[in-house]
Structure formats: structure tokens, C-alpha cells
Design a protein around this motif. Structure first.
Motif, PDB file in Angstrom:
ATOM      1  N   ASN A 386     -51.831  37.595 -22.408  1.00 52.64           N
ATOM      2  CA  ASN A 386     -50.499  37.750 -21.442  1.00 52.64           C
ATOM      3  C   ASN A 386     -49.475  37.039 -21.288  1.00 52.64           C
ATOM      4  O   ASN A 386     -49.678  36.669 -19.579  1.00 52.64           O
ATOM      5  CB  ASN A 386     -51.339  38.694 -20.712  1.00 52.64           C
ATOM      6  CG  ASN A 386     -52.565  37.851 -19.906  1.00 52.64           C
ATOM      7  OD1 ASN A 386     -52.790  36.548 -19.941  1.00 52.64           O
ATOM      8  ND2 ASN A 386     -52.583  37.930 -18.641  1.00 52.64           N
ATOM      9  N   ARG A 415     -46.503  38.215 -17.328  1.00 52.45           N
ATOM     10  CA  ARG A 415     -47.451  38.939 -18.389  1.00 52.45           C
ATOM     11  C   ARG A 415     -47.514  40.068 -18.876  1.00 52.45           C
ATOM     12  O   ARG A 415     -48.104  40.140 -20.335  1.00 52.45           O
ATOM     13  CB  ARG A 415     -48.742  39.432 -17.445  1.00 52.45           C
ATOM     14  CG  ARG A 415     -49.278  38.930 -15.945  1.00 52.45           C
ATOM     15  CD  ARG A 415     -50.424  37.138 -16.385  1.00 52.45           C
ATOM     16  NE  ARG A 415     -49.131  36.456 -16.969  1.00 52.45           N
ATOM     17  CZ  ARG A 415     -48.429  35.354 -16.173  1.00 52.45           C
ATOM     18  NH1 ARG A 415     -48.263  35.693 -15.059  1.00 52.45           N
ATOM     19  NH2 ARG A 415     -47.876  34.185 -17.111  1.00 52.45           N
ATOM     20  N   SER A 416     -46.435  40.727 -18.526  1.00 46.53           N
ATOM     21  CA  SER A 416     -46.031  41.696 -20.029  1.00 46.53           C
ATOM     22  C   SER A 416     -44.834  41.686 -20.160  1.00 46.53           C
ATOM     23  O   SER A 416     -44.037  40.726 -19.608  1.00 46.53           O
ATOM     24  CB  SER A 416     -46.440  43.279 -19.372  1.00 46.53           C
ATOM     25  OG  SER A 416     -46.073  43.502 -17.774  1.00 46.53           O
ATOM     26  N   ASP A 417     -43.995  42.388 -20.890  1.00 49.39           N
ATOM     27  CA  ASP A 417     -42.529  42.917 -21.318  1.00 49.39           C
ATOM     28  C   ASP A 417     -41.935  42.732 -20.331  1.00 49.39           C
ATOM     29  O   ASP A 417     -41.671  43.482 -19.882  1.00 49.39           O
ATOM     30  CB  ASP A 417     -42.134  43.810 -22.580  1.00 49.39           C
ATOM     31  CG  ASP A 417     -43.727  43.251 -23.940  1.00 49.39           C
ATOM     32  OD1 ASP A 417     -43.496  42.031 -23.786  1.00 49.39           O
ATOM     33  OD2 ASP A 417     -43.518  44.488 -25.051  1.00 49.39           O
ATOM     34  N   ALA A 434     -41.063  44.003 -14.426  1.00 49.37           N
ATOM     35  CA  ALA A 434     -41.764  44.080 -16.061  1.00 49.37           C
ATOM     36  C   ALA A 434     -42.878  44.629 -15.226  1.00 49.37           C
ATOM     37  O   ALA A 434     -42.809  45.461 -14.158  1.00 49.37           O
ATOM     38  CB  ALA A 434     -42.197  42.242 -16.606  1.00 49.37           C
ATOM     39  N   ASP A 436     -46.018  44.067 -13.974  1.00 47.96           N
ATOM     40  CA  ASP A 436     -46.784  43.900 -12.344  1.00 47.96           C
ATOM     41  C   ASP A 436     -46.086  43.049 -11.622  1.00 47.96           C
ATOM     42  O   ASP A 436     -46.239  43.442 -10.551  1.00 47.96           O
ATOM     43  CB  ASP A 436     -47.962  42.612 -13.071  1.00 47.96           C
ATOM     44  CG  ASP A 436     -47.732  42.117 -14.045  1.00 47.96           C
ATOM     45  OD1 ASP A 436     -46.398  42.274 -14.265  1.00 47.96           O
ATOM     46  OD2 ASP A 436     -48.246  41.018 -14.284  1.00 47.96           O
ATOM     47  N   TYR A 456     -44.909  49.565 -12.490  1.00 48.48           N
ATOM     48  CA  TYR A 456     -43.731  49.878 -13.467  1.00 48.48           C
ATOM     49  C   TYR A 456     -41.971  49.497 -13.615  1.00 48.48           C
ATOM     50  O   TYR A 456     -42.014  50.438 -13.413  1.00 48.48           O
ATOM     51  CB  TYR A 456     -44.497  49.753 -14.212  1.00 48.48           C
ATOM     52  CG  TYR A 456     -44.447  49.853 -16.062  1.00 48.48           C
ATOM     53  CD1 TYR A 456     -42.854  49.814 -16.737  1.00 48.48           C
ATOM     54  CD2 TYR A 456     -45.182  50.037 -17.247  1.00 48.48           C
ATOM     55  CE1 TYR A 456     -42.542  49.475 -17.535  1.00 48.48           C
ATOM     56  CE2 TYR A 456     -45.264  49.249 -18.540  1.00 48.48           C
ATOM     57  CZ  TYR A 456     -43.721  48.823 -18.830  1.00 48.48           C
ATOM     58  OH  TYR A 456     -43.721  48.558 -20.093  1.00 48.48           O
ATOM     59  N   HIS A 695     -39.449  41.373 -27.146  1.00 49.94           N
ATOM     60  CA  HIS A 695     -40.968  41.981 -26.985  1.00 49.94           C
ATOM     61  C   HIS A 695     -42.102  40.423 -27.191  1.00 49.94           C
ATOM     62  O   HIS A 695     -43.510  40.006 -26.995  1.00 49.94           O
ATOM     63  CB  HIS A 695     -41.756  43.176 -28.024  1.00 49.94           C
ATOM     64  CG  HIS A 695     -43.017  43.229 -28.245  1.00 49.94           C
ATOM     65  ND1 HIS A 695     -43.192  43.711 -26.696  1.00 49.94           N
ATOM     66  CD2 HIS A 695     -43.947  43.383 -29.351  1.00 49.94           C
ATOM     67  CE1 HIS A 695     -44.907  44.389 -27.280  1.00 49.94           C
ATOM     68  NE2 HIS A 695     -44.792  43.816 -28.886  1.00 49.94           N
ATOM     69  N   LYS A 697     -41.965  38.026 -25.634  1.00 48.41           N
ATOM     70  CA  LYS A 697     -41.876  38.156 -24.523  1.00 48.41           C
ATOM     71  C   LYS A 697     -41.095  36.407 -23.564  1.00 48.41           C
ATOM     72  O   LYS A 697     -41.091  35.789 -22.548  1.00 48.41           O
ATOM     73  CB  LYS A 697     -43.630  37.223 -23.620  1.00 48.41           C
ATOM     74  CG  LYS A 697     -44.108  38.396 -23.941  1.00 48.41           C
ATOM     75  CD  LYS A 697     -45.380  38.282 -23.479  1.00 48.41           C
ATOM     76  CE  LYS A 697     -46.560  38.832 -23.119  1.00 48.41           C
ATOM     77  NZ  LYS A 697     -46.675  39.877 -24.269  1.00 48.41           N
TER      78      LYS A 697
END
Length: 943
Positions: A386, A415-417, A434, A436, A456, A695, A697
Motif C-alpha cells: 500500500n 495508501r490506495s489509488d 483516495a 482513505d 472513499y 493505478h 500510485k
């Protein structure tokens, strides 16, 4: 000729929002003399060096285009070898950050890199099933090892022997003799892919990890010498590890049944297995530099750490075990009981390799690296799935060691896209949202200045004034954040499904939202009294609602606020009057739903991007389709007009960003850089900057330059790039005496090697022309009876009035060492006779003997048949034979003399340092005596 419309070029400015990408591995690097503080991580095509103590990025090793897949630091800590997805390897200096050495030999992504003990050789394994050993000092390939049938997963040099061991996804482990460059042993004891291997116990034990839950251990015994077949007697085995069996010859001198001819160099017998706690495959298996700590992990978030005992520790443990067993036995037990006790006290593999502890990380582990400090502390650094780097430390020598997380790099990325991006009105701040959190970045420094936790995020914008931001979430909520404090001011349940789109009204008094509940809602800003203070704060209130028959995917206001465009799941775009909400137009023609759209600054055009890979440009007066453009090779994910123009950007799942002209319907420019699907982009209000998220990141910043972009030139550059790619994909040149599939040369045909060969051919042509001119000039001077000035070639003049032959030598010197052989391989034979004659001259002069011999021997090797059958070249070869032997022996003598001199200086320095050491020790002892006498005197005085 009419004036052509000029555009300004956008170029890649920076990569940020990325801590480490997933394809490569994390490694500790030595920087500024400190170990265990700095780590190198792959970051798309670059390599980032992070300071774990400060959590800062201190160095970027700039890549070119392809993604980094493998990292390996050199033993001296001064260099870092970086493997890329296209099969190239670059060696960077950690002092300057520059990559001067490039190796091209593999056809697919690099999967393994390992230096030998001194750092002079580098072994690379690839998905193309080949292993290549490179000479790092000479910057050239040594040899290619073929034998594996699937991708290489690991390749290791042995310290004491000139051997290499490799593992692959073809389920086998191969041993290679590097003196003869052949595989002399294949270990076939695995039923699944071998994902990693390490050498422990002073290279007398091999540990392999496969797709099951056991680590297999293999005992290695090195055979020092072999007796003659007629001479009986045992073979000498050098230092076999505990549990390894000696292999003896039979009395008639033939090999026993358990020994095969491949065991001539070493024997490799299975010693047992160590069970892991994880049930999935081994992803990474590694040891620290000392070889005492072994660690592995699977596809989960647990690293299993083992301690490999030394021979002394094993003996000590065996004695202890035996003593304990004897104490338990009765005093009157017989000899049989004693023997039984000794058998009982024998060491098992589990006793020799002991489990220390498990380290549980906060997310799935992608790669890790270990470093064991002299104080006994073990540091383990992890690159997580992540976009996170964590450092743990533990002391393996204590009875129950507890791993402690000592540092963490989190602030530099999500931590995510990232699914939404926005620019502030002053072009300075960038918002990224993203699953979070949302982050605010400073565009000029690329530093994260604020992080706020959220649900989200799917869409966002800066509230006019840039003091607050509004986020639309997947749960259908509107969240209002204050940037100064980073607090959530208000959360409103706006839609029953996902809130897909937000559009700020041009009068900046409100905005509109579209969601999955088939409704479009209108909102106004208002000031309400804050419960916690006397001041008023910003809030939102719903004013109107437009109910529709399909799910809303995208909404957009026209700049004059008269019209509202709504994209629906039925593949149409409906245009409504913004004041009365009456239906005006329906834009239909897309085969799949319209994911993104935007209206131009003057309200004349609307551009729509769809999952059917097309972009359509419509007129807003009558709803007519001006043009349909096949924009991307996959879904069009985002579309945005450049302010004050009819130019617009599109981003697609095909990893490309494209710029278009909506008036001329022309493709202007393609921005390539992302390695995965692009989710969104944002154009700054000034139009000077574009930021995109993917994607992979990473967030990428693109900047508008002052350089004009002419479409014809851009198309020409695209054609050149396509040609260069096609050259690299062509078949390798055939070598006489070798079959097509068995090319053991280490190089690969690239556009650089083709260009280098062309430069050699041009130099030889120039040499031929100039020598012909000289002959003609001499004839003219002889006929005229006086000296006529010879015009000098401008190329030779540029090199400082050198002779044509010296110019050829300069061209050879200018070719990169790693590309030399491949350039000579491409060269037609018609140029070889001239080169051989020139080499004869150069070697006689004694300049660049090493380079010339390398080229000469390679040309003789590949053109042996044609050279030996050519009668004209026989005297040239004879002369070359004489001059080469004499000159090479001269060079060897010089090197030998220099080596002896260096050895002498080394001994002098060591003797001097020993004398100084003893002098320091004596003075230290005298100082201690003086202090002791002083202390004794003081005690006597007091008493």
C-alpha cells in the motif's frame, strides 16, 4: 504557404505521491558512510533514496522510460545496479547520482541481480530465461548462460569458488562452472517453481523456497581433487557440512552408484526441510551479510525470521543436550544405553536453523531487506503493497525477541489509488483524494502540506477562496474540510448511492452533484453559526433536485450558467436549462456510457469521453456532432479543456494522456510516463500545469513550456521512435558457426549499436576517400614538380587536424564499452580488411592496446572463415600476430611491475600503521600508570 497554427509543448516535470512501486525490491544503501539509515526503492522508472530517520527523499536516480524491476547495491556501497522492464541494466553512482554504465543483453524484464564478493562481476537473470555475467570494471558482457526453461528467480555467486547457482520458475536449481561456462549440475528435487535461494553455513548449505510451505535445505560438499580411475582410495572432501556424507570410490576405481559424473566439482544432497507458518508460496527469501539471519515471507504480511547456528554453537548445543540426557539416565546404565543417548542427542535441521520470531507488518509485504549491525541489532526494512516503507528492529540474541517498529515513511503518498485531483485558483495547491485520505500538495516544492482522513473520495473541488475543499464520496456523502485546521466541518448525506460528479457553478455561489441514485442535486453555500465558536462557518444547503431515469455519471455547467449537461448510464448526455430544468438537447451516439465530459470556456463546444474509447465533439447550439475521434486504446477516463482555449486533454486506461484541438480535430501531443491505468487529471486555471494520477500510485506533473510544437515535426518524431523500436525487435545478426537459437554473445541489437556501427562505416569511408585523395595529390605534385596545398577535410579539422587513421581510432574510442561487440557484429565484412590494416598500424604505435586487441579478437572470432580464406589478408594477419604478441607482453610487464610496486607500498603502509598502533598502545599504557600513581598519592594524602 499559409501560416500553421502553433501549439506549446507540455513536458514531464516531476513524479510525486509515490513512496515505492511494487515491481522492484527495496535495499539498504550506504550513503555518507552510514549503514542502515538509507534505503533505495523503485519508483516507476526512477529510484528514490529515502532517509529512514527523517522520512525525507534525499536523492533521485533518474530513469529513462521503462519501469524498475530489480535493485542490487555493490559490495563497496558506492554503486547501485538497477534492472529495468525492457531488459536493460544501469549502474548508478550513489555519490553523484549519475548512471554512466548501461548493459543491454536481455530481451525481457530483469528479475535478479547479484554482485560477486569483490563487486567486479554482476550476474543478471531475466524473464527471457538467460543469465548474463557482466564485467563491471570493463563495462562489457563476459558470457551468457543458457539452460533454464522459464524465468530466472535468483542467481548467486559463490565466494570461494568460481561457481554460480541459479533458480528458476522451471522448478530446477542449476550449478554453473564459470571457468567453462556450462551447467554441471541440476537439482530437480522441487515439484513447483523455485522462488528463491540463499547460501548459509559458510556456503556449505543451500536453502530453497518454492510454492509450498517448506524451505528445503541442501548440504553441499566440495570435492578438492579426484584420484586416477586406476588408483583406489577415498576422495578428499573439503569441509562438508554437518549431515553431509562422504563419497568414496570403490576399490576398482569406478564411481559408486550414488555418485554421478556431475558430482566431480561438488555434491548437493537434501538435508531436510524447515516448515514455514505461511501456507502460500515463498515470495522473497534472503539472508543478511553475515549469513546468520535467514528470513522469508509469502503473500501475506508476516516475515518469518530464523537464526542459523555456527559450527561452534552447534557443538555447544550438542554437548549440552548430551549432558542433559546423561543426567536423566540411570547411573548403572550400560554401554548400549550410552550409545542410545548419543543417537538421541544428534542434532536435527530444526536445531541448526532455529525460528527467532515473526515480524507482522501493517500491510502485505512486497519486498524486504536485512542488515545486522555489529552491536547485534537486526534491522528489517519493508516495502509494502500500500505504498508504504516500514523499518523494524529486534535483537535476535535475546531469548524472546520482540520486533519494534522504529520508523515509517507514510506522508509522501496515499495508501490506495488517487481517484480525484483539483487545482486551487492560484495554481499553487493541488488536492488529491483516495480511498482513505485527501492530501494537499504544494505544486512548486511537491511537498505534502496537509493530510486529512476521509471516506472513499471520488470527486472534489476547492471552494472559492481556497480555504475549504468539498469532497464527494463513494457512500454518497458531501464532506466539507477546512484547510487551515485540517478538520471536517460538515458531512452531508447527499445521495443514496455513489456521488460520481461535482460541478462548481460559474457564479461561484453553489454547485451541482450527480449520483448513482438517478438524481442531480443543486446546492448553495451559506454561512451558519459555529457551535464551538462565536464566528460563522461555511456550510451547504440543498436548493433543488432533478430526478432522472438513469444513473448519473457526470455533470457539468456551461460557463454562462444557462445550461447543465448530465451524462447518464444509457450512453446519452442530456442538456437541461439550468434555471427551469427543462430538457433542451440529447446527445446520443456513444456505444458505451459517457464517463467524462467538459464544456469549452465560450460555451460553444462540449467534448464527451466514453468507455467505447471514442471522444465526440458536439456543438451546444443544436447538439450536432462535429467530429468523433478514436482517442485511446482503452476507456477514456477523464477529459478537461485548457482554460481560454479549444484545446483539451484526455486520459485513458491505455496509460496515455493526449492533447487535442477541438477546432481542427487534430491530435497534438501524447504524454507518456504512467505505467498503469490513468484514473484522473486536472488542468490548472492558468493552463500551464497538468497533474495526473494512475493505478501505479504515482502523481505526475506536466508543465507547459515556451517551446513551439509543430505537428509535422511531432509526427516525424513519432515515426522515428517507431522505427527505433522496430530495430530493437528485429532478429539478431547471424554469426557463422552458431545456430540461430544458441547466441551466446551477451549484447543485444539496439538503435545505439546500429548507430555506432554506422559511425565506424562512415569513418572507414572517410579514411578511404582521404587516402585516395592523398595518392592523387602526390601524383599531381610529382607531375607539377612543386608542392600543391591539400584541402583539409572539415571533419578532421573539427577533431584538431588529425590524420584519417587517427580519426578511425577516435571513433572506436567513442563507442561505449558495453556496445562495442554488438556494433562490430552488425558491421559488414567489406569494412573488416581496412580495419585490420589500421589495427596493425595502431598496435605498432602502442596506443590503446587493450581496446584494439578486444576488437581484433572479436572480429577474428566472428569472421574467421572469410579472413583465413582471403589471401590478401594473410600477410596482415602475420604482422598482427607478431606485433600483438610483443606489445601485449610489454603491457603485461608494465602491469606486473605496477602491481609489485603497489604491493610494496601496501606492505610499507601496513608496517607503518602497526608501529603507530604499538606506539599509541604504549603511550596509552603509560598514561594509565601515571593516573594510577596520582590516584594512589591522593588516597595516601587523605589517609
Amino acid at each position: 504557404m499559409g501560416l500553421t497554427k502553433q501549439y506549446l509543448r507540455y513536458v514531464a516535470s516531476a513524479v510525486f505521491g509515490l513512496i515505492g512501486s511494487q515491481k522492484g525490491n527495496i535495499v539498504f544503501v550506504t550513503l555518507r558512510g552510514e549503514k542502515g539509515r538509507y534505503v533505495a526503492v523503485p519508483a516507476c522508472e526512477h529510484v528514490f533514496i529515502w532517509d529512514l530517520r527523517k522520512g525525507e527523499k534525499i536523492l533521485i536516480l533518474q530513469g529513462l522510460k521503462h519501469e524498475v524491476t530489480c535493485l542490487c547495491p555493490s559490495p563497496d556501497g558506492l554503486h547501485l545496479a538497477v534492472g529495468y522492464e525492457d531488459g536493460s541494466i544501469r549502474i548508478f553512482s550513489l555519490l553523484s547520482g549519475e548512471g554512466n554504465v548501461t548493459f543491454n543483453g536481455h530481451k525481457a524484464a530483469i528479475t535478479s541481480l547479484k554482485y560477486d564478493q569483490l563487486g567486479g562481476r554482476l550476474a543478471s537473470g531475466s524473464k527471457d530465461t538467460d543469465i548474463i555475467v557482466w564485467d563491471v570494471i570493463n563495462e562489457s558482457g563476459l558470457y551468457r548462460l543458457k539452460g533454464h526453461k522459464d524465468a530466472i528467480t535468483q542467481a548467486l555467486f559463490l565466494r570461494e569458488k568460481n561457481l554460480l547457482v541459479s533458480s528458476g520458475k522451471d522448478t530446477v536449481v542449476k550449478w554453473w562452472d564459470l571457468d567453462t561456462q556450462h551447467c554441471f549440475k541440476t537439482v530437480v528435487g522441487h515439484r513447483t517453481e523455485v522462488w528463491g535461494l540463499v547460501l548459509v553455513s559458510e556456503e556449505k548449505r543451500l536453502i530453497t523456497g518454492a510454492s509450498d510451505s517448506e524451505l528445503r535445505a541442501w548440504d553441499i560438499a566440495y570435492l578438492e581433487e579426484i584420484k586416477d580411475p586406476g588408483e583406489p582410495g577415498p576422495k578428499k572432501i573439503k569441509g562438508s557440512s554437518p549431515g553431509a556424507q562422504d563419497t568414496d570410490e570403490a576399490e576398482d576405481g569406478t564411481l559408486e552408484m550414488d555418485e554421478t559424473p556431475e558430482d566431480r566439482i561438488l555434491t548437493c544432497r537434501k538435508a531436510g526441510s524447515i516448515m514455514r507458518e505461511g501456507r502460500d508460496r515463498v515470495v522473497n527469501l534472503a539472508v543478511d551479510r553475515t549469513g546468520r539471519i535467514l528470513a522469508c515471507h509469502g503473500t501475506d504480511s508476516v516475515l518469518e525470521v530464523f537464526h542459523v547456528l555456527s559450527i561452534e554453537e552447534i557443538q555447544k548445543k550438542m554437548d549440552k543436550k548430551l549432558k542433559k540426557a546423561r543426567k536423566k539416565a540411570k547411573l548403572n546404565s550400560g554401554k548400549e544405553e550410552e550409545e542410545h543417548l548419543e543417537v538421541k542427542a544428534a542434532m536435527t535441521l530444526q536445531d541448526e536453523i532455529q525460528r527467532v520470531t515473526n515480524i507482522k507488518t501493517s500491510a502485505k509485504i512486497k519486498s524486504f531487506d536485512l542488515i545486522h549491525s555489529p552491536q547485534g541489532e537486526l534491522k528489517a526494512v519493508f516495502l509494502l503493497q500500500n505504498n508504504l516503507v516500514e523499518l523494524y528492529s529486534l535483537n535476535p540474541s535475546v531469548p524472546a525477541p520482540q520486533p519494534v517498529r522504529t520508523s515509517r515513511i507514510t506522508i509522501g503518498g496515499h495508501r490506495s489509488d488517487v481517484r480525484t485531483l483539483s487545482f486551487s485558483s492560484d495554481n499553487i495547491a493541488v488536492l488529491s483524494g483516495a480511498a482513505d485520505s485527501i492530501k494537499i500538495w504544494n505544486r512548486s516544492t511537491l511537498q505534502c502540506i496537509r493530510t486529512m482522513t476521509c471516506e472513499y473520495a471520488l470527486c472534489s473541488f476547492f471552494v472559492p477562496g481556497d480555504r475549504q475543499v468539498i469532497i464527494g464520496t463513494k457512500a454518497g456523502k458531501l464532506q466539507l474540510y477546512d484547510l487551515a485546521s485540517g478538520n471536517l466541518l460538515e458531512s452531508v448525506d447527499a445521495h443514496d448511492g455513489a456521488l460520481w460528479s461535482l460541478s462548481l457553478s460559474p457564479d461561484q455561489r453553489g454547485f451541482v452533484t450527480g449520483g448513482a441514485d438517478k438524481s442531480v442535486k443543486f446546492w448553495d453555500f451559506e454561512l451558519v453559526k459555529d457551535e464551538n465558536s462565536t464566528q460563522k462557518r461555511l456550510s451547504v444547503k440543498q436548493t433543488r433536485i432533478l430526478q432522472l431515469d438513469e444513473e448519473v455519471l457526470c455533470v457539468s455547467y456551461s460557463p454562462n450558467q444557462k445550461l447543465l449537461a448530465v451524462s447518464l448510464l444509457d450512453c446519452t448526455v442530456k442538456i437541461f436549462y439550468a434555471d427551469t430544468l427543462k430538457f433542451f438537447l440529447s446527445l446520443y451516439g456513444h456505444k458505451l456510457p459517457v464517463i467524462c465530459m467538459d464544456i469549452s470556456y465560450d460555451g460553444a463546444l462540449i467534448a464527451t469521453g466514453s468507455a467505447d474509447r471514442n471522444v465526440k465533439i458536439w456543438g451546444l447550439d443544436f447538439g450536432d456532432c462535429h467530429k468523433s475521434l478514436f482517442a485511446h486504446d482503452d476507456s477514456v477516463m477523464y477529459l478537461k479543456f485548457v482554460p481560454k482555449s479549444h484545446l483539451f486533454f484526455t486520459a485513458g486506461k491505455d496509460r496515455k494522456i493526449k492533447q487535442w484541438d477541438a477546432d481542427k480535430f487534430e491530435h497534438i501531443q501524447t504524454l507518456e510516463g504512467h505505467h498503469q491505468e490513468i484514473w484522473c487529471l486536472a488542468v490548472s486555471p492558468s493552463g500551464d500545469y497538468v497533474v495526473s494520477s494512475s493505478h501505479d500510485k504515482s502523481l505526475r506533473l506536466w508543465e507547459r513550456t515556451r517551446e513551439p510544437l509543430i505537428l509535422e515535426e511531432e509526427r516525424e518524431m513519432q515515426r522515428e521512435a517507431e522505427y527505433e523500436e522496430s530495430v530493437a525487435k528485429e532478429d539478431q545478426p547471424a554469426v557463422p558457426g552458431e545456430t540461430q537459437g544458441d547466441n551466446y554473445f551477451t549484447g543485444k541489437k539496439t538503435i545505439e549499436t546500429v548507430k555506432a556501427a554506422e559511425r565506424i562505416m562512415e569513418a572507414i569511408e572517410l579514411y578511404r576517400e582521404e587516402t585516395a585523395k592523398m595518392r592523387e595529390h602526390k601524383a599531381i605534385c610529382k607531375a607539377a614538380g612543386k608542392e600543391v596545398p591539400l584541402p583539409i577535410n572539415p571533419i578532421l579539422m573539427a577533431y584538431g587536424n588529425i590524420s584519417p587513421s587517427v580519426y578511425v581510432l577516435e571513433i572506436f574510442k567513442g563507442i561505449k564499452s558495453s556496445e562495442l561487440e554488438e556494433s562490430l557484429l552488425v558491421l559488414p565484412f567489406s569494412y573488416v580488411p581496412d580495419i585490420l590494416k589500421l589495427f596493425n598500424e595502431f598496435i605498432q604505435l602502442g596506443s590503446d592496446i587493450e581496446l584494439l586487441c578486444r576488437c581484433l579478437f572479436f572480429l577474428l572470432r566472428i569472421h574467421f572463415g572469410q579472413i583465413t580464406s582471403n589471401q590478401m589478408l594473410v600477410p596482415v594477419i602475420e604482422k598482427l600476430k607478431e606485433t600483438t604478441i610483443s606489445k601485449v607482453s610489454q603491457v603485461r610487464d608494465v602491469i606486473g611491475f605496477n602491481m609489485a610496486g603497489l604491493d610494496f607500498l601496501k606492505r610499507e603502509c601496513e608496517a607503518r600503521s602497526e608501529v603507530m598502533f604499538f606506539a599509541d598502545a604504549t603511550s596509552h599504557l603509560e598514561e594509565k600508570k601515571r593516573k594510577r600513581k596520582k590516584r594512589e598519592k591522593m588516597i595516601l594524602t587523605f589517609t
